[in-house]
Design an enzyme around this catalytic site. Sequence first.
Site, PDB file in Angstrom:
ATOM      1  CB  VAL A  46      24.466 -28.114  33.857  1.00  0.00           C
ATOM      2  CG1 VAL A  46      25.640 -29.059  33.634  1.00  0.00           C
ATOM      3  CG2 VAL A  46      23.493 -28.717  34.874  1.00  0.00           C
ATOM      4  CD  GLU A  47      28.476 -21.654  34.889  1.00  0.00           C
ATOM      5  OE1 GLU A  47      29.689 -21.741  35.204  1.00  0.00           O
ATOM      6  OE2 GLU A  47      27.797 -20.635  35.079  1.00  0.00           O
ATOM      7  CB  CYS A  56      19.476 -21.544  31.496  1.00  0.00           C
ATOM      8  SG  CYS A  56      20.366 -20.113  30.843  1.00  0.00           S
ATOM      9  CD  GLU A  58      15.704 -20.228  33.476  1.00  0.00           C
ATOM     10  OE1 GLU A  58      16.846 -20.741  33.407  1.00  0.00           O
ATOM     11  OE2 GLU A  58      15.515 -19.045  33.794  1.00  0.00           O
ATOM     12  CB  CYS A  89      18.399 -15.508  29.998  1.00  0.00           C
ATOM     13  SG  CYS A  89      18.262 -17.120  29.205  1.00  0.00           S
ATOM     14  CB  CYS A  92      15.170 -19.311  29.940  1.00  0.00           C
ATOM     15  SG  CYS A  92      16.680 -20.312  29.831  1.00  0.00           S
TER      16      CYS A  92
HETATM   17  N1  THU Z   1      21.466 -18.674  33.980  1.00  0.00           N
HETATM   18  C1  THU Z   1      20.396 -19.497  34.178  1.00  0.00           C
HETATM   19  O1  THU Z   1      20.536 -20.623  34.662  1.00  0.00           O
HETATM   20  N2  THU Z   1      19.159 -19.041  33.846  1.00  0.00           N
HETATM   21  C2  THU Z   1      18.902 -17.802  33.344  1.00  0.00           C
HETATM   22  O2  THU Z   1      17.757 -17.501  33.006  1.00  0.00           O
HETATM   23  C3  THU Z   1      19.986 -16.827  33.234  1.00  0.00           C
HETATM   24  C4  THU Z   1      21.363 -17.357  33.411  1.00  0.00           C
HETATM   25  C5  THU Z   1      22.805 -19.169  34.328  1.00  0.00           C
HETATM   26  C6  THU Z   1      23.687 -19.453  33.150  1.00  0.00           C
HETATM   27  C7  THU Z   1      25.058 -19.340  33.766  1.00  0.00           C
HETATM   28  O3  THU Z   1      25.442 -20.612  34.270  1.00  0.00           O
HETATM   29  C8  THU Z   1      24.900 -18.375  34.917  1.00  0.00           C
HETATM   30  O4  THU Z   1      23.492 -18.222  35.098  1.00  0.00           O
HETATM   31  C9  THU Z   1      25.532 -17.027  34.697  1.00  0.00           C
HETATM   32  O5  THU Z   1      25.097 -16.456  33.520  1.00  0.00           O
END
Ligand code: THU
Length: 131
Positions: A46-47, A56, A58, A89, A92
């Site tokens: 969810v940005e 993220c 997670e 990432c 997470c």
């Molecule tokens: N993102 C995740 O949801 N989980 C991760 O472990 C790595 C990155 C998302 C964050 C962002 O909305 C998009 O991926 C691009 O970075």
Amino acid sequence: MAEIDWTALKSAATEMTRRSYAPYSQYRVGAAAVTTDGRVVTGCNVENESYGLTLCAECGLISQLQASGGGRLAGFVCVNADGEAITPCGRCRQLLMEHGGPDLLVYSPAGIVTMREMLPQAWGLPKEDAQ
Ligand code: THU
């Protein structure tokens, strides 16, 4: 703990990418995990217009874990919109370590690995577990 149904988990994670809110990066992420007592929990990214506030996939998954009764994660996967496994990432990985521990199984692009392998020498683990 029964064998982990990775096909079902990947499918649940892929479904979650459709609920993702990613208008800034256009990169949809879905995550799914099974707990040691057999529950499936999921999450999507969810940005936010203030980019650094992005959650993220997670983060949502761990929130759902707690909201649905807590417990420990046994198997985890996160995927892109094409359903391909991606790696969590760094931040997470620490979240997953907290709620699954070093023996949590992660379906990664390099195959199924443990959290111990995904986050060696993790913060907060006893020295013998961090190796
Ligand atoms: N993102 C995740 O949801 N989980 C991760 O472990 C790595 C990155 C998302 C964050 C962002 O909305 C998009 O991926 C691009 O970075």
